[in-house]
Design a protein around this motif. Structure first.
Motif, PDB file in Angstrom:
ATOM      1  N   LEU A   1      40.599  32.565  34.123  1.00  0.00           N
ATOM      2  CA  LEU A   1      41.913  32.381  34.741  1.00  0.00           C
ATOM      3  C   LEU A   1      41.972  33.011  36.132  1.00  0.00           C
ATOM      4  N   LEU A   2      41.249  34.121  36.320  1.00  0.00           N
ATOM      5  CA  LEU A   2      41.311  34.836  37.587  1.00  0.00           C
ATOM      6  C   LEU A   2      40.202  34.433  38.556  1.00  0.00           C
ATOM      7  N   ALA A   3      39.176  33.751  38.047  1.00  0.00           N
ATOM      8  CA  ALA A   3      38.035  33.375  38.881  1.00  0.00           C
ATOM      9  C   ALA A   3      38.433  32.597  40.140  1.00  0.00           C
ATOM     10  N   PRO A   4      39.414  31.666  40.067  1.00  0.00           N
ATOM     11  CA  PRO A   4      39.783  30.933  41.295  1.00  0.00           C
ATOM     12  C   PRO A   4      40.328  31.826  42.406  1.00  0.00           C
ATOM     13  N   PHE A   5      40.780  33.023  42.062  1.00  0.00           N
ATOM     14  CA  PHE A   5      41.357  33.910  43.062  1.00  0.00           C
ATOM     15  C   PHE A   5      40.337  34.915  43.615  1.00  0.00           C
ATOM     16  N   ALA A   6      39.139  34.919  43.043  1.00  0.00           N
ATOM     17  CA  ALA A   6      38.091  35.827  43.507  1.00  0.00           C
ATOM     18  C   ALA A   6      37.299  35.168  44.637  1.00  0.00           C
ATOM     19  N   PRO A   7      36.755  35.965  45.551  1.00  0.00           N
ATOM     20  CA  PRO A   7      35.938  35.383  46.625  1.00  0.00           C
ATOM     21  C   PRO A   7      34.637  34.825  46.059  1.00  0.00           C
ATOM     22  N   PRO A   8      33.983  33.940  46.775  1.00  0.00           N
ATOM     23  CA  PRO A   8      32.711  33.380  46.285  1.00  0.00           C
ATOM     24  C   PRO A   8      31.696  34.482  45.966  1.00  0.00           C
ATOM     25  N   GLY A   9      31.193  34.456  44.763  1.00  0.00           N
ATOM     26  CA  GLY A   9      30.222  35.453  44.344  1.00  0.00           C
ATOM     27  C   GLY A   9      30.825  36.785  43.949  1.00  0.00           C
ATOM     28  N   GLY A  10      32.154  36.908  44.055  1.00  0.00           N
ATOM     29  CA  GLY A  10      32.823  38.172  43.715  1.00  0.00           C
ATOM     30  C   GLY A  10      33.244  38.210  42.259  1.00  0.00           C
ATOM     31  N   ALA A  11      33.441  39.422  41.752  1.00  0.00           N
ATOM     32  CA  ALA A  11      33.867  39.585  40.362  1.00  0.00           C
ATOM     33  C   ALA A  11      35.334  39.196  40.216  1.00  0.00           C
ATOM     34  N   ALA A  12      35.649  38.581  39.102  1.00  0.00           N
ATOM     35  CA  ALA A  12      37.047  38.202  38.835  1.00  0.00           C
ATOM     36  C   ALA A  12      37.805  39.327  38.151  1.00  0.00           C
ATOM     37  N   ILE A  13      37.106  40.147  37.377  1.00  0.00           N
ATOM     38  CA  ILE A  13      37.721  41.261  36.653  1.00  0.00           C
ATOM     39  C   ILE A  13      37.224  42.575  37.249  1.00  0.00           C
ATOM     40  N   TYR A  14      38.139  43.477  37.505  1.00  0.00           N
ATOM     41  CA  TYR A  14      37.774  44.779  38.071  1.00  0.00           C
ATOM     42  C   TYR A  14      36.869  45.517  37.095  1.00  0.00           C
ATOM     43  N   ASP A  15      35.679  45.907  37.576  1.00  0.00           N
ATOM     44  CA  ASP A  15      34.697  46.500  36.674  1.00  0.00           C
ATOM     45  C   ASP A  15      34.160  47.850  37.148  1.00  0.00           C
ATOM     46  N   ARG A  16      34.812  48.439  38.166  1.00  0.00           N
ATOM     47  CA  ARG A  16      34.340  49.739  38.640  1.00  0.00           C
ATOM     48  C   ARG A  16      34.851  50.879  37.759  1.00  0.00           C
ATOM     49  N   ALA A  17      35.827  50.577  36.946  1.00  0.00           N
ATOM     50  CA  ALA A  17      36.362  51.543  35.983  1.00  0.00           C
ATOM     51  C   ALA A  17      37.059  50.751  34.886  1.00  0.00           C
ATOM     52  N   SER A  18      37.257  51.396  33.746  1.00  0.00           N
ATOM     53  CA  SER A  18      37.926  50.730  32.625  1.00  0.00           C
ATOM     54  C   SER A  18      39.404  50.505  32.948  1.00  0.00           C
ATOM     55  N   LEU A  19      39.851  49.270  32.818  1.00  0.00           N
ATOM     56  CA  LEU A  19      41.259  48.969  33.054  1.00  0.00           C
ATOM     57  C   LEU A  19      42.153  49.712  32.070  1.00  0.00           C
ATOM     58  N   LEU A  20      41.686  49.853  30.839  1.00  0.00           N
ATOM     59  CA  LEU A  20      42.460  50.587  29.839  1.00  0.00           C
ATOM     60  C   LEU A  20      42.609  52.049  30.239  1.00  0.00           C
ATOM     61  N   ALA A  21      41.510  52.667  30.694  1.00  0.00           N
ATOM     62  CA  ALA A  21      41.564  54.068  31.102  1.00  0.00           C
ATOM     63  C   ALA A  21      42.462  54.249  32.318  1.00  0.00           C
ATOM     64  N   LEU A  22      42.394  53.328  33.271  1.00  0.00           N
ATOM     65  CA  LEU A  22      43.252  53.415  34.458  1.00  0.00           C
ATOM     66  C   LEU A  22      44.725  53.263  34.082  1.00  0.00           C
TER      67      LEU A  22
END
Length: 244
Positions: A30-51
């Motif tokens: 669902l979020l892939a169309p909003f990501a830049p080419p070759g970029g991640a669609a889901i934030y993965d530098r930290a756990s979204l749950l933990a944040l």
């Protein structure tokens, strides 16, 4: 029927937020169309749950003392002995509204350093005014006949406050808490600029990398949490009003 629909919508929103926090990769298409080419669609530098948990903890840690101090000041100035302190109390609780949050963060960092503390200070100051004004309105709005009946029944001042005035004022106080909570939840996102852990980290990462998918998930999560908490406290306020 409307109550059933509202309950279903609440459940659906909570379930959607939990699903996104627990299995975010499932939402990548669902979020892939909003990501830049070759970029991640889901934030993965930290756990979204933990944040998200960290974000909520900062908000609660700031709002709880703000509520305690605001209600305490409202109780003081609503008593005859403290009425003369009303202008001073209003000046104190308006401090947070005088400076924008970014300015508070900038002033706090040299004193307490980077991390959660500057954000806590900013949220605490911003949370004072709505709770104070609502608590004062609730306490001074107790019907005179009710107050006189409590006095005539032999209740002492503290008994009238705890058993009559505060229970009657509670729905109004909770409305102030709702406002402060939503303000704090949204304002806490800027805390990531001073290294406070929260959902603002996702939004800032998206802005820095030109990744709209990150910005959307950080913003939508913050908005959804605000709606859930605001609605939940609204339910509590209506329940206390009926009991009152």
């Amino acid at each position: 029927m409307s109550a059933v629909v509202a309950a279903a919508l609440r459940f659906a929103l909570v379930a959607l937020v939990l699903a996104f926090l627990l299995v975010p990769d499932a939402f990548a298409p669902l979020l892939a169309p909003f990501a830049p080419p070759g970029g991640a669609a889901i934030y993965d530098r930290a756990s979204l749950l933990a944040l998200t948990v960290s974000h909520l903890l900062i908000v609660v840690a700031a709002i709880v003392p703000a509520v305690a101090i605001s209600v305490g000041l409202a109780i003081l100035v609503s008593r005859p002995i403290g009425a003369e302190f009303l202008p001073l109390s209003r000046a104190i609780v308006n401090i947070g509204q005088t400076f924008p949050p970014v300015a508070v963060l900038a002033l706090a960092v040299p004193v307490v350093g980077f991390g959660a503390w500057p954000t806590l200070i900013a949220l605490f100051l911003y949370g004072l005014l709505p709770v104070f004004e609502n608590a004062l309105a609730g306490l001074t709005g107790v019907p005179p006949a009710v107050a006189e009946a409590a006095r005539g029944s032999g209740m002492t001042g503290p008994q009238r406050l705890l058993q009559v005035e505060l229970p009657l004022a509670l729905p109004v106080i909770l409305e102030g808490v709702r406002i402060s909570l939503v303000i704090a939840l949204s304002t806490a996102t800027i805390g990531s600029t001073v290294a406070a852990k929260g959902l603002g980290e996702v939004i800032i990462a998206g802005l820095n990398s030109n990744n709209l998918a990150f910005v959307l998930q950080g913003g939508l999560l913050t908005g959804a949490l605000a709606v859930i908490l605001y609605d939940g406290l609204g339910q509590v306020a209506r329940l206390t009003a009926r009991r009152g």
